[in-house]
Design a protein around this motif. Sequence first.
Motif, short mmCIF file in Angstrom:
data_model
loop_
_atom_site.label_atom_id
_atom_site.label_comp_id
_atom_site.label_asym_id
_atom_site.label_seq_id
_atom_site.Cartn_x
_atom_site.Cartn_y
_atom_site.Cartn_z
N ILE A 90 0.98 -1.17 -0.04
CA ILE A 90 0.13 0.06 -0.05
C ILE A 90 0.91 1.21 0.01
O ILE A 90 0.47 2.26 -0.63
CB ILE A 90 -0.95 -0.02 1.33
N ALA A 91 2.15 1.30 0.80
CA ALA A 91 2.96 2.22 0.60
C ALA A 91 3.31 2.62 -0.71
O ALA A 91 3.68 4.08 -0.97
CB ALA A 91 4.23 2.12 1.74
N VAL A 92 3.33 1.72 -1.39
CA VAL A 92 4.01 2.39 -2.91
C VAL A 92 2.76 2.49 -4.18
O VAL A 92 2.53 3.12 -4.51
CB VAL A 92 4.63 1.01 -3.43
N THR A 93 1.85 1.19 -3.81
CA THR A 93 0.72 1.54 -4.89
C THR A 93 -0.31 2.53 -4.78
O THR A 93 -0.77 2.88 -5.70
CB THR A 93 0.01 0.11 -5.26
N GLY A 94 -0.30 2.99 -3.40
CA GLY A 94 -1.24 4.08 -3.20
C GLY A 94 -0.86 5.21 -4.13
O GLY A 94 -1.44 6.08 -4.44
N GLU A 95 0.54 5.42 -4.07
CA GLU A 95 1.00 6.72 -4.87
C GLU A 95 0.95 6.32 -6.27
O GLU A 95 0.59 7.36 -6.96
CB GLU A 95 2.32 6.82 -4.79
N TYR A 96 0.76 4.98 -6.87
CA TYR A 96 0.77 4.88 -8.32
C TYR A 96 -1.02 5.12 -8.66
O TYR A 96 -1.28 5.58 -9.60
CB TYR A 96 0.91 3.59 -8.68
N SER A 97 -1.94 4.74 -7.56
CA SER A 97 -3.28 4.87 -7.97
C SER A 97 -3.80 6.36 -7.98
O SER A 97 -4.75 6.94 -8.80
CB SER A 97 -4.07 4.12 -6.79
N THR A 98 -3.01 7.20 -7.23
CA THR A 98 -3.52 8.67 -7.06
C THR A 98 -2.55 9.48 -7.94
O THR A 98 -2.94 10.63 -8.24
CB THR A 98 -3.22 9.14 -5.64
N GLY A 99 -1.62 8.97 -8.65
CA GLY A 99 -0.91 9.75 -9.47
C GLY A 99 0.28 10.60 -8.75
O GLY A 99 1.11 11.51 -9.50
N MET A 100 0.36 10.49 -7.22
CA MET A 100 1.15 11.27 -6.66
C MET A 100 2.84 10.83 -6.86
O MET A 100 3.76 11.44 -6.63
CB MET A 100 1.01 10.99 -4.89
N ILE A 101 2.86 9.38 -7.57
CA ILE A 101 4.49 8.95 -7.90
C ILE A 101 5.07 9.89 -8.79
O ILE A 101 6.22 10.30 -8.95
CB ILE A 101 4.28 7.75 -8.45
N ARG A 102 4.07 10.82 -9.71
CA ARG A 102 4.66 11.83 -10.51
C ARG A 102 5.31 12.71 -9.93
O ARG A 102 6.33 13.31 -10.38
CB ARG A 102 3.59 11.99 -11.75
N THR A 140 6.29 12.96 -6.84
CA THR A 140 7.28 12.40 -6.22
C THR A 140 8.76 12.39 -6.96
O THR A 140 9.79 12.74 -6.53
CB THR A 140 7.15 11.06 -5.64
N LEU A 141 8.48 11.84 -8.22
CA LEU A 141 9.65 11.39 -9.11
C LEU A 141 10.03 12.80 -9.80
O LEU A 141 11.09 13.09 -10.40
CB LEU A 141 9.40 10.51 -10.22
N THR A 142 8.99 13.73 -9.75
CA THR A 142 9.58 15.25 -10.40
C THR A 142 10.36 15.94 -9.30
O THR A 142 11.34 16.59 -9.58
CB THR A 142 8.17 15.94 -10.80
N ALA A 143 9.79 15.63 -8.02
CA ALA A 143 10.75 16.48 -6.97
C ALA A 143 12.18 15.97 -6.66
O ALA A 143 12.99 16.38 -6.39
CB ALA A 143 10.01 16.43 -5.66
N ASP A 144 12.01 14.31 -6.85
CA ASP A 144 13.38 13.91 -6.78
C ASP A 144 13.66 12.72 -7.97
O ASP A 144 12.83 11.75 -7.89
CB ASP A 144 13.37 12.85 -5.46
N PRO A 145 14.01 13.24 -8.93
CA PRO A 145 14.35 12.47 -10.25
C PRO A 145 15.30 11.60 -10.18
O PRO A 145 15.44 10.46 -10.93
CB PRO A 145 15.11 13.54 -11.24
N ILE A 146 16.11 11.24 -8.94
CA ILE A 146 16.97 10.22 -8.62
C ILE A 146 16.25 9.22 -8.10
O ILE A 146 15.62 8.91 -7.03
CB ILE A 146 18.11 10.54 -7.87
N ARG A 147 15.63 8.03 -8.94
CA ARG A 147 14.65 7.12 -8.61
C ARG A 147 15.13 6.16 -7.55
O ARG A 147 14.35 5.53 -6.55
CB ARG A 147 14.16 6.46 -10.03
N GLY A 148 16.53 5.92 -7.50
CA GLY A 148 17.06 5.06 -6.55
C GLY A 148 16.88 5.64 -5.12
O GLY A 148 16.76 4.93 -4.28
N SER A 149 17.10 7.03 -5.19
CA SER A 149 16.95 7.69 -4.02
C SER A 149 15.39 7.76 -3.24
O SER A 149 15.14 7.33 -2.18
CB SER A 149 17.18 9.14 -4.14
N VAL A 150 14.47 7.77 -4.15
CA VAL A 150 13.10 7.62 -3.95
C VAL A 150 12.71 6.03 -3.21
O VAL A 150 12.12 5.93 -2.28
CB VAL A 150 12.32 7.75 -5.07
#
Length: 268
Positions: free
Chosen positions: A89-101, A103-113
Motif C-alpha cells: 500500500i505504501a507504494v501502490t497508493g501513490e501510483y493509484s492517485t498519481g502522486m508518484i509523478r 514524487t519523481l519530479t521532486a526527486d528525479p533520482i529514482r534510486g533515492s526514492v
Amino acid sequence: MSTVSAPVSVSPTTAATYRLTFPRVLRSEWIKLATLRSTWWAIGLVMLLSVGMAALIAQAAGSSTLGGIFPVVGPFQFTMLLAGILGVIAVTGEYSTGMIRSTLTADPIRGSVLAAKAIVVAVLLFLSSIVSFGAAAAVVTPILGAKGIGIDWSTPEAGVLPILAASFAMAVFALIGVAFGFVLRSGAGAIAATVGVLFVLPIVLSIFPVSDPAWQWIAEVSMRLPMSAAQELILPSDGAGPEALIILGAWVVAGMLAAWAALRVRDA
C-alpha cells in the motif's frame, strides 16, 4: 501607467537552504506514510493480533513445547501478511492517485526514492513490531507463570534475540511488499503476489511428499521461502540462524533490485 518590477534575486544561502537532500527525502516519505489512515489501521491490527494470538497460545500451553518465548513470537505467522500488505500500500497508493509523478519530479533520482521509502517502511515495521512483541510478552508472562512455564530472560538467546529476530522478519516482509508494489504497480496484483509468496506458496509446497527422495528438492525450495527462513531465524535449530539471515537478506536484495530496475526502465 504600469511599472516594471525588478527581478527578485535568490541568494546562494537561500538556494542552499532548500537543496534536496536524502534526509529531506526520508522526511517526505515518512510524512506520506504517516498521513495514510491505512498505515495506522495495519499497525493497530498487527498489535492486536500479536497480543491476542499470544494470549491464546499461552492459554493453550500445557507443556514446555508451547512455553518459553514461542507464545510471544509465534503470532508473526499471522501478522506477516499485514506487514507485506502495508509495504504494498505504501507504494501502490501513490501510483493509484498519481502522486508518484510528483514524487519523481521532486526527486528525479529514482534510486533515492526507492531507498527512502524502503527505509521508512522497514524502520516503522521493525519498531512497531518490537512494541507489539513486547506487549505480548507482558501479557503472556503471568499466564505462563500460572502454569509454571516461564520465559527465560537471563540469556539473550532465549528471550530478547527471538523478539528482535521476529521484528526484523516483519520488516523483511514489508520490504517484499514494497518490491512487489514497484514491480507490479497494481494494488490488487501486488497484494496477491505478496500473499502468494509469504503464505500460499509454503502451503502448496507442504503438500508434496518430501520424504520421497524424488521430491526432496521441494523441501529445499520450501526452506528458502521467507516464512521458513523467518522461523529458523527466530527459533533456530541446529545452528540454522545465520543461513536464515542470509536467505532473508537475499530476498530483500533481490526485491529491491527488481524494484529499482522497474523504476529505471518504466515511466511513472
